[in-house]
Motif scaffolding. Structure first.
Motif, PDB file in Angstrom:
ATOM      1  N   ASN A 171      -5.359   2.633  -3.471  1.00 23.20           N
ATOM      2  CA  ASN A 171      -4.914   2.676  -4.855  1.00 23.20           C
ATOM      3  C   ASN A 171      -5.804   1.729  -5.655  1.00 23.20           C
ATOM      4  OD1 ASN A 171      -3.571   2.353  -7.318  1.00 23.20           O
ATOM      5  ND2 ASN A 171      -1.545   2.504  -6.375  1.00 23.20           N
ATOM      6  N   TYR A 179      -3.742   2.957   2.471  1.00 23.68           N
ATOM      7  CA  TYR A 179      -2.679   3.936   2.696  1.00 23.68           C
ATOM      8  C   TYR A 179      -3.242   5.094   3.514  1.00 23.68           C
ATOM      9  CZ  TYR A 179      -0.300   1.420  -1.036  1.00 23.68           C
ATOM     10  OH  TYR A 179       0.293   0.437  -1.799  1.00 23.68           O
ATOM     11  N   SER A 205      12.433   8.892   1.732  1.00 24.28           N
ATOM     12  CA  SER A 205      11.803   7.741   1.077  1.00 24.28           C
ATOM     13  C   SER A 205      12.788   6.611   0.837  1.00 24.28           C
ATOM     14  CB  SER A 205      11.182   8.168  -0.260  1.00 24.28           C
ATOM     15  OG  SER A 205      10.283   9.224  -0.082  1.00 24.28           O
ATOM     16  N   ARG A 209      13.645   0.474   5.261  1.00 21.87           N
ATOM     17  CA  ARG A 209      12.246   0.155   5.550  1.00 21.87           C
ATOM     18  C   ARG A 209      12.115  -0.712   6.790  1.00 21.87           C
ATOM     19  NH1 ARG A 209       8.584   0.085   0.222  1.00 21.87           N
ATOM     20  NH2 ARG A 209       9.534   1.871  -0.818  1.00 21.87           N
ATOM     21  N   VAL A 216       5.390   6.604   0.006  1.00 21.28           N
ATOM     22  CA  VAL A 216       5.183   6.125  -1.357  1.00 21.28           C
ATOM     23  C   VAL A 216       4.897   7.285  -2.312  1.00 21.28           C
ATOM     24  CG1 VAL A 216       4.387   3.873  -0.592  1.00 21.28           C
ATOM     25  CG2 VAL A 216       2.720   5.675  -0.971  1.00 21.28           C
ATOM     26  N   ARG A 229       1.724   7.190   2.769  1.00 23.64           N
ATOM     27  CA  ARG A 229       2.512   6.033   3.231  1.00 23.64           C
ATOM     28  C   ARG A 229       1.556   4.905   3.582  1.00 23.64           C
ATOM     29  NH1 ARG A 229       4.134  10.064   6.913  1.00 23.64           N
ATOM     30  NH2 ARG A 229       6.311   9.608   6.427  1.00 23.64           N
ATOM     31  N   PRO A 230       2.034   3.676   3.720  1.00 25.44           N
ATOM     32  CA  PRO A 230       1.144   2.560   4.082  1.00 25.44           C
ATOM     33  C   PRO A 230       0.446   2.814   5.418  1.00 25.44           C
ATOM     34  CG  PRO A 230       3.266   1.734   3.318  1.00 25.44           C
ATOM     35  CD  PRO A 230       3.415   3.216   3.454  1.00 25.44           C
TER      36      PRO A 230
END
Length: 513
Positions: A171, A179, A205, A209, A216, A229-230
């Motif tokens: 990002n 990611y 989502s 966590r 995401v 996702r990460p």
């Protein structure tokens, strides 16, 4: 949730094809054409002999396939090349036997049989689509619609799923964070409507966590999905067990790992308890997973988290399907997850998956409590009588004293509409599984009956029975011929008719079919 994906995937006509159904291959004949020999291969998908076709391959095609598979690190039995005398009849017959052994090896190997190179070699019509190209097109469309994302590198063949591709992205607003973007074609077990599917993926989502790697971003179309996702630099539980680099191709990592090692007891207890807690959360909410294996468990600090929980919703068939379909007691989504947990626990204990299932011996376990849980999940008796529930496993001595540090509540709300849709989809998925199991059971019974019918012992028994029947029939014919001569002889006196006393025929063997 976004729905930028508008164009149906070019591979959509193959949507209903289940990539996990095994292919078998038999070389039926060979033919010489000028300077080379062609081998005619009969390929069958699944149990039905009607679902078959022929492919024609030269030795050079086998050689090219073998080159593509060399990355796996396994010595495969491909017959060697021969430049002189390679059209000799005896040589061709011997080579055909060798090529058959090669096909048997790769179609029976749990990882090689599912790789794209093997699928294209045996089933070129269904695997001609370039899924990497499709994924790149969809990802490019996504980046145009949301320019803050940027591709760092593609992760070629990181996973075993043919219709799923991965990219490391970043990002631009958070340049230090990495990611993972995955693009996946929807599969044959997609039973939710497009609207309900989007709602269900969005629901994932919101899961804890502490137990699940969060999404995401997600976008679902009528033919495919794109998810972000990460990225976990430490990789999966299997990466950790096999001591391999997470970014390597899956064939290189997992086909023949050299340094695999089981985990110590504290890790087995903590990781196992965390996985069970995540499964309990899913099952209580009405969501179904069906894709639990050590590659879908990511390391996270001192613990682990589940990933790819959306696979079942997107209709993808489990890579373990050929294994659990064999057992009729594994006929619900919950029992599939529990059986899969047993395989993960075995892998954490021994540093490798089991060679086959059932497993009845568990030597050298780090503690007796591990052996007893494995026995309850993978033994012959367990698979015949039924598996324990998730809550029962949590209460076993192996896991009951493990205290999880969850950072947030694990409860969440599901709308009544979505609950009903999930319930209906779950029932449809289970019906397909149960029908497949019924067909497999029927096929096995027929195969056993045919094998028994053709066995040497059975042929001898039938010959013996036929001889006994023949002797009995000859004896009865003799009786009928002699009966008129033994009635009233020369005198005119009237006397009651008499029958000759017959010897007792030999007893016939009782046959039970």
């Amino acid at each position: 949730m976004s729905s930028y994906l508008e164009t149906p995937s070019p591979g959509r006509q193959q949507q209903l094809l289940d990539d996990t159904v095994p292919l078998t291959a038999t070389i039926e004949a060979s033919q010489n054409l000028q300077s080379h020999t062609e081998y005619i291969i009969r390929v069958q998908r699944g149990l039905s002999s009607e679902n078959c076709w022929q492919v024609i391959r030269r030795y050079s095609d086998f050689d090219a396939l073998n080159s593509a598979l060399m990355v796996c690190g396994i010595s495969l039995p491909l017959p060697p090349k021969k430049l002189i005398g390679n059209m000799d009849r005896e040589f061709i017959a011997e080579r055909q036997r060798g090529l058959q052994a090669y096909l048997d090896r790769i179609t029976q190997h749990p990882l090689l049989c599912s790789c794209l190179s093997v699928k294209r070699f045996l089933d070129p019509n269904n695997y001609a689509t370039n899924y990497t190209e499709i994924a790149l097109q969809q990802v490019s469309m996504f980046f145009r619609s949301d320019p803050k994302w940027e591709v760092q590198e593609p992760l070629k063949d990181m996973g075993s799923r043919i219709r799923k591709k991965y990219f490391v992205i970043k990002n631009k607003e958070e340049p230090k964070e990495r990611y993972i973007l995955s693009w996946v074609d929807l599969g044959p077990d997609k039973f939710l409507s497009d609207k309900d599917l989007q709602s269900a993926v969005k629901l994932i989502s919101t899961l804890s966590r502490s137990l699940v790697v969060p999404l995401v971003f997600s976008s679902v179309s009528e033919s495919s999905a794109l998810l972000i996702r990460p990225f976990s630099e430490r990789g999966s539980l299997r990466d950790h067990i096999c001591k391999v680099k997470p970014r390597e191709t899956y064939l290189k990592k997992y086909c023949n790992p050299k340094k695999s090692q089981g985990l110590d007891l504290p890790c087995i207890k903590l990781y196992g308890r965390t996985i069970l807690q995540a499964l309990a959360l899913l099952h209580d909410s009405g969501l179904f997973f069906g894709h639990l294996h050590s590659c879908n468990v990511l390391l996270d600090g001192a613990s682990v988290r589940l990933v790819d929980l959306e696979n079942g919703l997107l209709g993808a068939s489990s890579s373990l399907r050929p294994m659990f379909t064999q057992f009729r007691k594994i006929n619900t989504t919950e029992s599939v997850d529990i059986f899969s947990f047993g395989l993960v626990l075995f892998e954490m204990t021994y540093g490798r998956p089991p060679d086959s299932v059932p497993v009845d011996q568990f030597p050298d376990v780090p503690h007796t409590t591990v052996g007893s849980v494995l026995q309850s999940l993978l033994s012959t008796e367990a698979l015949k009588s039924g598996l324990p529930s998730v809550s029962a496993l949590i209460q076993t001595p192996l896991f009951s004293d493990v205290q999880l540090q969850l950072s947030e509540k694990t409860q969440f709300k599901v709308s009544s509409r979505l609950k009903e849709a999930l319930k209906s989809a779950k029932e449809s998925l289970e019906r397909r599984l149960q029908e497949e199991q019924r067909q497999l059971h029927q096929h096995r019974r027929l195969t056993r009956a045919q094998s028994h019918h053709c066995s040497d012992e059975e042929r001898k028994r039938r010959k013996l029975l036929a001889r006994k029947k023949s002797r009995q029939s000859a004896f009865e014919n003799e009786e009928e011929l002699s009966a008129p001569n033994n009635n009233n002889s020369g005198s005119g006196a009237s006397s009651p008719p008499t029958c000759p006393s017959s010897p007792t025929p030999p007893p016939t063997e009782h046959v039970q079919f």
